[in-house]
Design an enzyme around this catalytic site. Structure first.
Site, mmCIF file in Angstrom:
data_model
loop_
_atom_site.group_PDB
_atom_site.id
_atom_site.type_symbol
_atom_site.label_atom_id
_atom_site.label_comp_id
_atom_site.label_asym_id
_atom_site.label_seq_id
_atom_site.Cartn_x
_atom_site.Cartn_y
_atom_site.Cartn_z
ATOM 1 N N ARG A 180 19.637 -27.033 -3.234
ATOM 2 C CA ARG A 180 20.229 -27.803 -4.316
ATOM 3 C C ARG A 180 21.675 -28.205 -4.040
ATOM 4 N NH1 ARG A 180 19.546 -27.564 -9.505
ATOM 5 N NH2 ARG A 180 21.271 -29.054 -9.401
ATOM 6 N N TYR A 192 16.737 -32.432 -28.208
ATOM 7 C CA TYR A 192 17.654 -33.005 -27.218
ATOM 8 C C TYR A 192 17.959 -34.467 -27.528
ATOM 9 C CZ TYR A 192 17.347 -28.918 -24.180
ATOM 10 O OH TYR A 192 17.452 -27.644 -23.664
ATOM 11 N N ASP A 236 11.611 -30.316 -14.951
ATOM 12 C CA ASP A 236 12.439 -30.075 -16.131
ATOM 13 C C ASP A 236 11.767 -30.750 -17.314
ATOM 14 O OD1 ASP A 236 15.455 -29.134 -16.856
ATOM 15 O OD2 ASP A 236 14.870 -30.835 -18.100
ATOM 16 N N ARG A 279 17.293 -20.704 -10.060
ATOM 17 C CA ARG A 279 18.706 -20.404 -9.890
ATOM 18 C C ARG A 279 19.023 -19.046 -9.285
ATOM 19 N NH1 ARG A 279 20.437 -21.584 -15.922
ATOM 20 N NH2 ARG A 279 18.553 -20.349 -16.223
ATOM 21 N N ARG A 285 11.172 -19.644 -14.839
ATOM 22 C CA ARG A 285 12.331 -19.953 -13.996
ATOM 23 C C ARG A 285 12.343 -19.125 -12.707
ATOM 24 N NH1 ARG A 285 16.904 -20.042 -18.645
ATOM 25 N NH2 ARG A 285 16.325 -21.990 -19.685
#
Length: 353
Positions: A43, A154, A79, A34, A30
């Site tokens: 974003r 998921y 992702d 973020r 990552r």
């Protein structure tokens, strides 16, 4: 198929292959995301899933940590649910929630209705890979995918889950349905990774983020055969491959087995297990990746520096215990509140050790 790049000076590729790197390589899961203000600015006007299918955005976001931190490898911005979208599954990545599946897979009929990966839907991803290979110079590009179990969790739960109740209930109570689902997801995963290889990635990482919810016996029965098939199908590509999960201390040996005969195979280790202990579990000849606790980065440099030195020293001990190489990383992904300056300083420190 893209001609494979030659990157003889890459410390990352050297370490994974068991050669002596010029310095201990470091990158962060990552890292493209973020914690970076430049990422958040991009974003602000793009939803996550839209960004994953925009080649120019993927390229720019992937390059941002290379420019800022000077890490030894880039990882494709994407992702793990991207190939599910490419197989026609109705899903979205909801801010502050994660992937949400419109119609969860709960029955044998649901499994039978799953589509196959449409390569045409992945053109934005492969286009981004091609652009990145041209931009990165001597820095290797890591492609990735979610492992079949994590994708299944998921799909069955319908979104993120703490205990994976429905997933494990299907796995244990309806094994035929479970294995049919895992076979379908294994095919999707292989297809997605093969497209990345053909587009020019230099290495791969398979994220089995939620495998740590399983016992070793259940992992061996219900997951290992499918993860092994992913690596076996791609072994002939000649690219290094890493297998990573969270909370997988008891599974490390089996996760190493899944890599099979891949000569440059690496096992990622989270922060709960020392690298020296991991070396004993995965067996000789495997490189290790990890494993600074991501939360340590929030405590400031006076905490980060000795913690990083301890991970480095643990890596040296792991090498003495039979590990083929050590790639410095976190034990999971960079947290959003992380100060990017601390990451940059950490890279500089590791390169001097």
């Amino acid at each position: 198929m893209t001609t494979r790049r030659e990157l003889p000076g890459s410390p990352y590729l050297a370490a994974v292959a068991g050669r002596r790197p010029a310095h201990t390589p470091v990158w962060f899961m990552r890292q493209a995301g973020r914690s970076l203000p430049e990422y958040r600015a991009l974003r602000a006007n793009h939803r996550m899933l839209d960004a994953c299918f925009d080649p120019d955005l993927v390229t720019e976001i992937t390059l941002q940590p290379i420019r800022r931190h000077g890490v030894d490898a880039a990882i494709l911005f994407s992702d793990i649910v991207v190939p599910l979208r490419g197989a026609g599954i109705d899903l979205d990545i909801v801010p502050d929630v994660g992937p949400v599946i419109a119609h969860p897979v709960r029955t044998g009929a649901d499994v039978a209705a799953l589509g196959r990966l449409d390569p045409a839907s992945m053109v934005p991803v492969t286009t981004a890979v091609g652009q990145l290979v041209g931009e990165l110079g001597q820095v290797p590009l890591i492609g990735f995918a979610g492992a079949p179990f994590t994708l299944a969790s998921y799909l069955v739960e319908g979104g993120p889950s703490r205990h994976h109740e429905r997933t494990k209930a299907m796995m244990l109570g309806e094994p035929a349905t479970w294995h049919a689902l895992m076979e379908a997801l294994t095919d999707i995963t292989i297809g997605f990774l093969q497209l990345q290889i053909d587009a020019g990635v230099d290495a791969l990482q398979l994220f089995d983020s939620w495998a740590g919810t399983l016992s070793l016996a259940d992992y061996r029965s219900y997951v290992l055969p499918h993860s092994s098939r992913v690596f076996a199908a791609l072994a002939g590509a000649g690219v290094p491959m890493t297998h990573f999960g969270v909370g997988t201390a008891e599974l490390l040996g089996a996760m190493s087995e899944a890599l099979g005969s891949i000569p440059a195979g690496m096992v990622g280790v989270d922060w709960r297990t020392s690298l020296t202990a991991a070396a004993g579990r995965v067996g000789p000849g495997r490189a290790l990746q990890g494993n600074l606790d991501p939360v340590a980065l929030l405590a400031g440099w006076p905490v980060v520096e000795p913690a990083a030195r301890a991970v480095y020293d643990d890596g040296r001990s792991a090498l003495a215990a039979g590990a083929a190489g050590h790639v410095f990383n976190l034990g999971h992904g960079v947290l959003p509140a992380t100060d990017p300056g601390v990451l940059t300083e950490l890279v500089s420190l590791v390169h001097t050790l």
